[in-house]
Design a protein around this motif. Structure first.
Motif, mmCIF file in Angstrom:
data_model
loop_
_atom_site.group_PDB
_atom_site.id
_atom_site.type_symbol
_atom_site.label_atom_id
_atom_site.label_comp_id
_atom_site.label_asym_id
_atom_site.label_seq_id
_atom_site.Cartn_x
_atom_site.Cartn_y
_atom_site.Cartn_z
ATOM 1 N N TYR A 137 0.837 -1.196 0.000
ATOM 2 C CA TYR A 137 0.000 0.000 0.000
ATOM 3 C C TYR A 137 0.873 1.247 0.000
ATOM 4 C CZ TYR A 137 -4.155 -2.687 1.491
ATOM 5 O OH TYR A 137 -5.215 -3.557 1.577
ATOM 6 N N GLY A 150 -2.078 12.158 5.597
ATOM 7 C CA GLY A 150 -3.457 12.620 5.736
ATOM 8 C C GLY A 150 -4.476 11.800 4.975
ATOM 9 N N GLN A 151 -4.025 10.731 4.320
ATOM 10 C CA GLN A 151 -4.939 9.879 3.558
ATOM 11 C C GLN A 151 -4.905 8.449 4.086
ATOM 12 O OE1 GLN A 151 -4.379 10.153 -0.686
ATOM 13 N NE2 GLN A 151 -4.040 12.373 -0.633
ATOM 14 N N GLY A 152 -5.889 7.673 3.650
ATOM 15 C CA GLY A 152 -5.877 6.253 3.984
ATOM 16 C C GLY A 152 -4.969 5.494 3.033
ATOM 17 N N PRO A 153 -4.580 4.280 3.420
ATOM 18 C CA PRO A 153 -3.739 3.471 2.539
ATOM 19 C C PRO A 153 -4.440 3.166 1.214
ATOM 20 C CG PRO A 153 -3.773 2.568 4.771
ATOM 21 C CD PRO A 153 -4.830 3.620 4.710
ATOM 22 N N LEU A 195 -4.156 0.582 -2.114
ATOM 23 C CA LEU A 195 -3.524 -0.648 -2.583
ATOM 24 C C LEU A 195 -2.756 -0.405 -3.878
ATOM 25 C CD1 LEU A 195 -3.259 -3.771 -2.202
ATOM 26 C CD2 LEU A 195 -5.188 -3.969 -3.788
ATOM 27 N N GLN A 244 -1.340 -6.666 -5.080
ATOM 28 C CA GLN A 244 -1.699 -7.788 -4.222
ATOM 29 C C GLN A 244 -1.169 -9.067 -4.855
ATOM 30 O OE1 GLN A 244 -5.921 -8.130 -3.475
ATOM 31 N NE2 GLN A 244 -5.782 -10.283 -2.895
ATOM 32 N N GLN A 297 -6.254 -8.503 7.122
ATOM 33 C CA GLN A 297 -4.922 -8.072 6.743
ATOM 34 C C GLN A 297 -4.195 -7.498 7.959
ATOM 35 O OE1 GLN A 297 -4.843 -5.514 3.281
ATOM 36 N NE2 GLN A 297 -6.535 -6.615 2.315
ATOM 37 N N PHE A 306 -0.694 -5.431 9.148
ATOM 38 C CA PHE A 306 0.241 -4.494 8.536
ATOM 39 C C PHE A 306 1.598 -4.472 9.241
ATOM 40 C CE2 PHE A 306 -2.167 -2.034 5.429
ATOM 41 C CZ PHE A 306 -3.452 -2.457 5.701
ATOM 42 N N ARG A 355 -18.594 -7.452 1.765
ATOM 43 C CA ARG A 355 -18.155 -8.709 2.359
ATOM 44 C C ARG A 355 -17.763 -8.502 3.822
ATOM 45 N NH1 ARG A 355 -14.189 -10.980 4.545
ATOM 46 N NH2 ARG A 355 -14.735 -13.117 5.018
ATOM 47 N N PHE A 400 -13.911 -3.176 8.185
ATOM 48 C CA PHE A 400 -12.788 -3.340 9.108
ATOM 49 C C PHE A 400 -12.454 -2.005 9.767
ATOM 50 C CE2 PHE A 400 -11.742 -7.519 7.450
ATOM 51 C CZ PHE A 400 -12.310 -7.466 6.200
ATOM 52 N N TYR A 446 -9.359 -0.147 11.943
ATOM 53 C CA TYR A 446 -7.954 -0.207 12.342
ATOM 54 C C TYR A 446 -7.621 1.039 13.145
ATOM 55 C CZ TYR A 446 -6.875 -3.946 8.968
ATOM 56 O OH TYR A 446 -6.821 -5.138 8.271
ATOM 57 N N GLN A 471 -4.262 3.514 13.967
ATOM 58 C CA GLN A 471 -2.908 3.789 13.507
ATOM 59 C C GLN A 471 -2.283 4.870 14.369
ATOM 60 O OE1 GLN A 471 -2.438 5.117 9.375
ATOM 61 N NE2 GLN A 471 -0.427 4.171 9.291
ATOM 62 N N PRO A 528 -1.120 0.377 10.478
ATOM 63 C CA PRO A 528 -2.442 0.164 11.062
ATOM 64 C C PRO A 528 -2.504 -1.127 11.874
ATOM 65 C CG PRO A 528 -2.622 0.834 8.760
ATOM 66 C CD PRO A 528 -1.179 0.537 9.015
ATOM 67 N N PHE A 567 -5.071 -3.871 13.587
ATOM 68 C CA PHE A 567 -6.431 -4.372 13.437
ATOM 69 C C PHE A 567 -7.216 -4.289 14.742
ATOM 70 C CE2 PHE A 567 -9.929 -6.798 12.056
ATOM 71 C CZ PHE A 567 -10.199 -7.776 13.008
ATOM 72 N N THR A 578 -13.659 -6.669 12.762
ATOM 73 C CA THR A 578 -14.305 -6.943 11.492
ATOM 74 C C THR A 578 -15.809 -7.094 11.733
ATOM 75 O OG1 THR A 578 -12.391 -8.223 10.764
ATOM 76 C CG2 THR A 578 -14.393 -8.410 9.458
ATOM 77 N N LEU A 586 -8.953 4.187 11.281
ATOM 78 C CA LEU A 586 -9.220 3.957 9.867
ATOM 79 C C LEU A 586 -10.318 2.920 9.692
ATOM 80 C CD1 LEU A 586 -5.521 3.647 8.650
ATOM 81 C CD2 LEU A 586 -7.069 5.495 8.033
ATOM 82 N N GLN A 600 -14.527 -4.140 2.261
ATOM 83 C CA GLN A 600 -14.107 -5.166 1.313
ATOM 84 C C GLN A 600 -15.341 -5.626 0.558
ATOM 85 O OE1 GLN A 600 -12.908 -8.987 2.929
ATOM 86 N NE2 GLN A 600 -11.225 -9.132 1.470
ATOM 87 N N TYR A 633 -11.507 -8.554 -3.958
ATOM 88 C CA TYR A 633 -11.719 -8.450 -2.509
ATOM 89 C C TYR A 633 -10.766 -7.459 -1.844
ATOM 90 C CZ TYR A 633 -14.237 -12.762 -3.454
ATOM 91 O OH TYR A 633 -15.088 -13.693 -3.974
ATOM 92 N N LYS A 634 -10.330 -6.470 -2.597
ATOM 93 C CA LYS A 634 -9.380 -5.539 -2.001
ATOM 94 C C LYS A 634 -10.077 -4.620 -1.005
ATOM 95 C CE LYS A 634 -9.643 -2.057 -5.688
ATOM 96 N NZ LYS A 634 -8.863 -1.466 -6.804
ATOM 97 N N TYR A 635 -9.287 -4.080 -0.079
ATOM 98 C CA TYR A 635 -9.800 -3.133 0.906
ATOM 99 C C TYR A 635 -9.814 -1.728 0.288
ATOM 100 C CZ TYR A 635 -9.040 -6.340 4.907
ATOM 101 O OH TYR A 635 -9.068 -7.366 5.805
ATOM 102 N N PHE A 667 -9.974 1.994 1.788
ATOM 103 C CA PHE A 667 -9.855 2.703 3.053
ATOM 104 C C PHE A 667 -10.448 4.096 2.979
ATOM 105 C CE2 PHE A 667 -7.292 0.396 6.122
ATOM 106 C CZ PHE A 667 -6.723 -0.608 5.360
ATOM 107 N N GLY A 668 -10.970 4.569 4.120
ATOM 108 C CA GLY A 668 -11.299 5.972 4.287
ATOM 109 C C GLY A 668 -10.047 6.751 4.667
ATOM 110 N N THR A 669 -10.204 8.050 4.835
ATOM 111 C CA THR A 669 -9.058 8.895 5.161
ATOM 112 C C THR A 669 -8.777 8.956 6.652
ATOM 113 O OG1 THR A 669 -10.506 10.815 5.138
ATOM 114 C CG2 THR A 669 -9.291 10.348 3.120
#
Lengths: 114, 111
Positions: free
Chosen positions: A35, A40-43, A45, A48, A103, A105, B31, B34, B36, B38, B44, B46, B49, B87, B91, B97-99, B101-103
């Motif tokens: 990632y 200031g942002q989310g990860p 991708l 994969q 996941q 990290f 699906r 999540f 997290y 940080q 991040p 976990f 879920t 965060l 999914q 099935y990738k995540y 994310f929000g900011t």
């Protein structure tokens, strides 16, 4: 159980130089993710892997970024040549199977491009 | 397009002052959702879920809930050590099935 390991933790380079990051996932985890997290942002991708194969690299800037996962364990992410906008934290994550599992990290590598 | 929006962007609370963080999402079939945590300079970590509307999960002072359009992370009687960025990721139940994310919400709890 050891977590996801990444190195280096910090890297400062000049624009147009190249850089590589290394990731060792949690033992037994088949799926590995890279990632990019801009301040200031989310990860977001980048790529994969499921074992050795690439599942999703739709957001990887392939003209400058490359990644490989040899033998289905460790992985490297390379940027060549780097641009100023590549300054970010590069996070590696792993999950047991990928499609249904959580996941986990690593600590990330903070890249600064001058 | 799958999207996650978190609010507020930043939140300052006094120790013991309970509050909630919001994560609203649009996804073509959920699906999982999540949460997290940080900390600065770290990856991040976990927390929870959630899989279906009405589901709730708790851990110490944190409780996560899920509806069909949003999730809340409730923080009860927070302590300074709860200060972090929280965060949310969704999914989708199809594709890779990738995540997404929000900011994040930056939480600061003052002693």
């Amino acid at each position: 159980e050891a977590g996801v390991a990444q190195s280096p933790r910090y890297k400062i380079i000049e624009k147009r130089q190249s850089v590589a990051f290394w990731c060792n996932p949690i033992s037994g985890h088949a799926t590995l993710y890279w990632y990019q997290q801009i301040l200031g942002q989310g990860p977001k991708l980048l790529i994969q892997f499921q074992n050795n194969g690439v599942v999703d690299d739709s957001q990887l800037p392939k003209d400058r970024f490359s990644a490989e996962r040899l033998k289905g364990v460790d992985s490297t992410l390379k940027i060549q040549p780097a641009k100023l906008e590549d300054s970010a934290v590069y996070l590696c994550a792993s999950s047991r199977s990928g499609y249904t599992d959580t996941q986990y990290f690593g600590p990330g590598t903070r890249l600064t491009v001058l | 397009e799958d999207q996650v929006t978190q609010s507020p962007e930043a939140l300052r609370l006094q120790e013991g002052e309970s509050s909630s963080l919001n994560c609203s999402y649009t996804v073509s079939g959920l699906r999982g959702l999540f949460w997290y945590r940080q900390d600065p300079g770290k990856g991040p970590e976990f927390l929870f879920t959630l899989y279906s509307a009405g589901e709730e999960k708790e851990k110490e002072r944190l409780k996560a809930t899920l509806t069909k359009k949003e999730s809340f992370l409730h923080i009860t009687a927070p302590k300074p050590e709860d200060s972090a960025t929280y965060l949310c990721a969704v999914q989708a139940s199809a594709g890779t099935y990738k995540y997404i994310f929000g900011t994040g919400t930056r939480l600061k709890v003052l002693a």
